[in-house]
Structures are given as C-alpha cells and as structure tokens.
Design a protein around this motif. Structure first.
Motif, PDB file in Angstrom:
ATOM      1  N   LYS A 176      62.548  25.950  27.660  1.00 34.96           N
ATOM      2  CA  LYS A 176      63.411  24.937  28.255  1.00 34.96           C
ATOM      3  C   LYS A 176      63.087  23.561  27.671  1.00 34.96           C
ATOM      4  O   LYS A 176      61.954  23.289  27.312  1.00 34.96           O
ATOM      5  N   PRO A 177      64.099  22.694  27.552  1.00 28.44           N
ATOM      6  CA  PRO A 177      63.847  21.344  27.021  1.00 28.44           C
ATOM      7  C   PRO A 177      62.842  20.594  27.883  1.00 28.44           C
ATOM      8  O   PRO A 177      62.855  20.697  29.115  1.00 28.44           O
ATOM      9  N   LYS A 178      61.960  19.846  27.223  1.00 26.68           N
ATOM     10  CA  LYS A 178      60.911  19.118  27.927  1.00 26.68           C
ATOM     11  C   LYS A 178      61.422  17.855  28.606  1.00 26.68           C
ATOM     12  O   LYS A 178      60.721  17.246  29.409  1.00 26.68           O
ATOM     13  N   VAL A 179      62.636  17.446  28.238  1.00 23.09           N
ATOM     14  CA  VAL A 179      63.210  16.245  28.843  1.00 23.09           C
ATOM     15  C   VAL A 179      63.528  16.536  30.306  1.00 23.09           C
ATOM     16  O   VAL A 179      64.229  17.499  30.627  1.00 23.09           O
ATOM     17  N   ALA A 180      62.998  15.726  31.177  1.00 23.37           N
ATOM     18  CA  ALA A 180      63.211  15.924  32.611  1.00 23.37           C
ATOM     19  C   ALA A 180      64.641  15.544  32.990  1.00 23.37           C
ATOM     20  O   ALA A 180      65.115  14.455  32.669  1.00 23.37           O
ATOM     21  N   VAL A 181      65.322  16.470  33.643  1.00 26.94           N
ATOM     22  CA  VAL A 181      66.691  16.224  34.096  1.00 26.94           C
ATOM     23  C   VAL A 181      66.648  15.815  35.564  1.00 26.94           C
ATOM     24  O   VAL A 181      66.130  16.555  36.400  1.00 26.94           O
ATOM     25  N   PRO A 182      67.136  14.610  35.892  1.00 25.91           N
ATOM     26  CA  PRO A 182      67.087  14.162  37.293  1.00 25.91           C
ATOM     27  C   PRO A 182      67.923  15.052  38.199  1.00 25.91           C
ATOM     28  O   PRO A 182      69.028  15.455  37.850  1.00 25.91           O
ATOM     29  N   LYS A 183      67.384  15.380  39.345  1.00 26.50           N
ATOM     30  CA  LYS A 183      68.087  16.220  40.314  1.00 26.50           C
ATOM     31  C   LYS A 183      68.442  15.406  41.549  1.00 26.50           C
ATOM     32  O   LYS A 183      67.668  14.553  41.984  1.00 26.50           O
ATOM     33  N   LEU A 184      69.634  15.681  42.077  1.00 22.68           N
ATOM     34  CA  LEU A 184      70.060  15.008  43.289  1.00 22.68           C
ATOM     35  C   LEU A 184      69.234  15.490  44.477  1.00 22.68           C
ATOM     36  O   LEU A 184      68.823  16.647  44.547  1.00 22.68           O
ATOM     37  N   LYS A 185      68.993  14.606  45.386  1.00 25.94           N
ATOM     38  CA  LYS A 185      68.221  14.954  46.566  1.00 25.94           C
ATOM     39  C   LYS A 185      68.992  15.950  47.420  1.00 25.94           C
ATOM     40  O   LYS A 185      70.178  15.803  47.662  1.00 25.94           O
TER      41      LYS A 185
END
Length: 367
Positions: A176-185
């Motif tokens: 998986k890409p190491k770039v953190a994908v922001p997740k909605l609360k």
C-alpha cells in the motif's frame, strides 16, 4: 404473481443500494484501465462474474433453473458494444450507473438516462428498428461456449475462477502507498455505520453484486422471464408503457430498474450524498449524446455492461465476452479524446514554458 413481480423491485433496491454505497462503476473502471493504468474495478467485475457463474453452475446442476439457448449477431454485437462504450464515457456512467446516479440527484445522469431509455425504445420498436435489423441480420451464431466447443460450462467457470483468484491475490499483495490518506471522523455506530458510512473495497462490492445477480435468476424465472439482470430492454419497455399505457410491459425487469433508482436514492439520502447538481452546458450536451449512443449501442449489441458484461459472461456466452472486449475498446477510444489527448496537449504547452523559464534563470543578471 404480483409478489413474484415485486421481487424485481426488491432485487433492484438491493442492487441500487450496493452500487451507490460501493461506487461500483464499470464506466469509470474501464476508463481507468487506460487512463490511470488501474485495473482494480475491472478485477471487481471479474469477481462479480465469477461469483454469479459459480452459483449458476450449482443451480443448473441441481435442476433449479435452466439457462435458455440463444444465438447472437457477431457483427452487431461488436459494433453495438463499441458504440455503447463510447456512450458511457460521454454520459459519465454505464446503463446501471446512470440509473443509480440519477438517484443521487445528478441532472446530467437524468439527461443521459432519458435519452438512453428513449433511444433504446426507438431502436427496439420504432424507426431505428430496420437499422438494427440490417446490422444484425448477416451473422447469427450459437452463443453458448459450451455447445460450440463441447466443453462443459463448469470447466470454463473453473478457468475463470483461477484467473480471478490470481489477479485478486496479486492486487491485494501489492504494498500500500506510504502516503497517509486522511479519513473522515466516524459519525455513526452499529448497522448505520456499515450501511451508510463505511467505505468498501471494490472486491467486496464485486462479491455483493455477483450474489445479487445470482439471486436475480430464480426471482426473474419465477415470473416467466427466463433471464437474470437486464437494463436496456426494461428501460425501453418503461418508455413504451408510459406512451401506450400497455400494462403488460410492466414486468419484473421494469420493477428492477425502478428498484435500482429507489435503492440508490435511499443510500444517497442515508449517507447524505443526495444533492441536486446542475452541470454545465458541455456536460449536458455530452450526457445527451452519450445517452443516445448507449441506447442504440446496447439495443444493437443485445445488452449493456450488465446484460452482456456481467450476465452473458457469467453463463459463458461468446456474446458476453465479445461484447465486453468491444465495450472496453469503445471506452478507451473515447477516453483518448476526452482525457488523454487534452492531458498531452497540456503537457506539451507546459514543457516549453518550463524550458524558457529555466533558460532565463541561467542568464547572468545585470544591474
């Protein structure tokens, strides 16, 4: 009998709900194969086909259902599916995708949907019927891969299952890409979270769609309609019914497509994704042209991305696999003009500017 027909509405609601919540879009999946080199949604389609095909082998083996014999026009299937592929790029969604996106409030999808259904009716029963017959007349052959090769359907299903498992495992094992994908609360808990908030992997969507497609067979057959999921003929029948008032046209298939719309609306409302959205003039124009291409192409090819690409492929029909390949080529053809060529032009315009900027920065400054 009324309850049996209403089962079409129930299956449609399930399909519309699942497709809206999982964003199961074949038009986007075929496009991404070419534009972004991303095959994930196509692999999800293979999952759906495989699940349905395995189920059909079991049901036919137990004698619970019988898949009807059919022939198909080779040339018409290729031409029609190619035109349909062009149409779904312009319309921004395939036949089923247009139905469920209309349920989200997209005006462009409403335009495409109306033009698709009207054109399908005109092609199947109106002034374009002679054109369709002229294209389809020369080449009608047996559609069954099992009958034409002598190889049982279950062997083709095993081969398809092996291919599908290979690509699924290979995809899931990719880092998986190491770039953190922001997740909605997370806002909801329990079943409400799973129904209206949680995001699902395309492969999970493929399993769900495949199971719904499988359930559709015995439900539809119980009403005398010897087929599974289908979108184009029911859409044409709905238009013809609205014009003529012939209630005989309101069958399991018509209730299916109305259920897709309703299921999508429920999903979009529950996830707060429903919103009336008016597109620009260019999008409206493309949606109208795309809908016309979809209606004509699917009628000539004898099915859309669901009828041919999901159902006919699952019963191991030459028609389904030939149509699927032609459809993908149609998508790639139009994607070049809509997405790829504009990007190349933009890159060509940007490169000289960057070169000039670099050249200027290297020149000695004077005071």
């Amino acid at each position: 009998m009324v309850w049996m027909i209403i089962s079409g509405l129930i299956v449609g609601i399930l399909l519309g709900f699942v497709m809206q919540r999982t964003r199961f879009c074949l038009a986007g999946g075929f496009r991404d194969m070419y534009v972004q080199k991303n095959n994930k949604m196509f692999y999800a389609l293979l999952v759906a086909i495989t699940v349905q095909s395995i189920g059909l082998v079991i049901l036919t083996g137990l004698g619970l259902i019988a898949i009807p014999d059919s022939t198909f026009p080779v040339i018409g299937t290729i031409i029609g599916a190619f035109i349909f592929g062009i149409g779904i790029v312009l319309a921004g969604g395939c036949a089923t995708g247009t139905w469920y996106r209309a349920g989200e409030g997209l005006i462009g999808s409403w335009v495409a949907l109306i033009m698709y259904a009207v054109t399908a009716a005109v092609t199947k029963t109106g002034v374009l019927l002679p054109v369709m017959n002229w294209i389809n007349k020369p080449t009608n052959v047996n559609a069954s891969m099992a009958q034409t090769t002598g190889i049982p359907m279950w062997i083709f299903t095993i081969i398809l299952t092996g291919i599908t498992l290979f690509v699924v495992v290979k995809t899931l094992r990719k880092p998986k890409p190491k770039v953190a994908v922001p997740k909605l609360k997370q806002k909801y808990t329990g079943i409400r979270h799973y129904l209206f908030e949680k995001r699902y992997h395309p492969f999970v969507a493929g399993i769900a769609v495949g199971l719904i497609a499988l359930i559709a067979w015995p439900m539809s057959i119980s009403t005398g309609r010897d087929y599974g999921l289908g979108i184009t003929t029911p859409s044409a029948n709905l238009i013809t019914f609205l014009i003529t008032g012939n209630t005989k046209l309101v069958d399991w298939g018509v209730l299916l497509i109305l259920g897709i719309f309703l299921g999508s609306y429920i999903a979009a409302r529950g996830s707060h994704e429903f919103k009336w959205r008016l597109p620009d003039k260019r999008t409206i124009r493309n949606s109208a042209i795309g809908g016309i291409c979809m209606g004509f192409g699917a009628s000539v090819a004898g099915g859309c991305s669901i009828g041919n690409g999901l159902v006919e492929t699952a019963i191991m029909s030459w028609k389904g696999w030939i149509a699927l390949v032609s459809m993908i080529f149609g998508v790639w053809f139009m994607s070049y003009f809509i997405f790829v060529r504009p990007m190349k032009k933009l890159q060509q315009q940007t490169t000289p500017k960057q070169a000039n900027s670099a050249s200027t920065s290297k020149q000695p400054q004077t005071t």
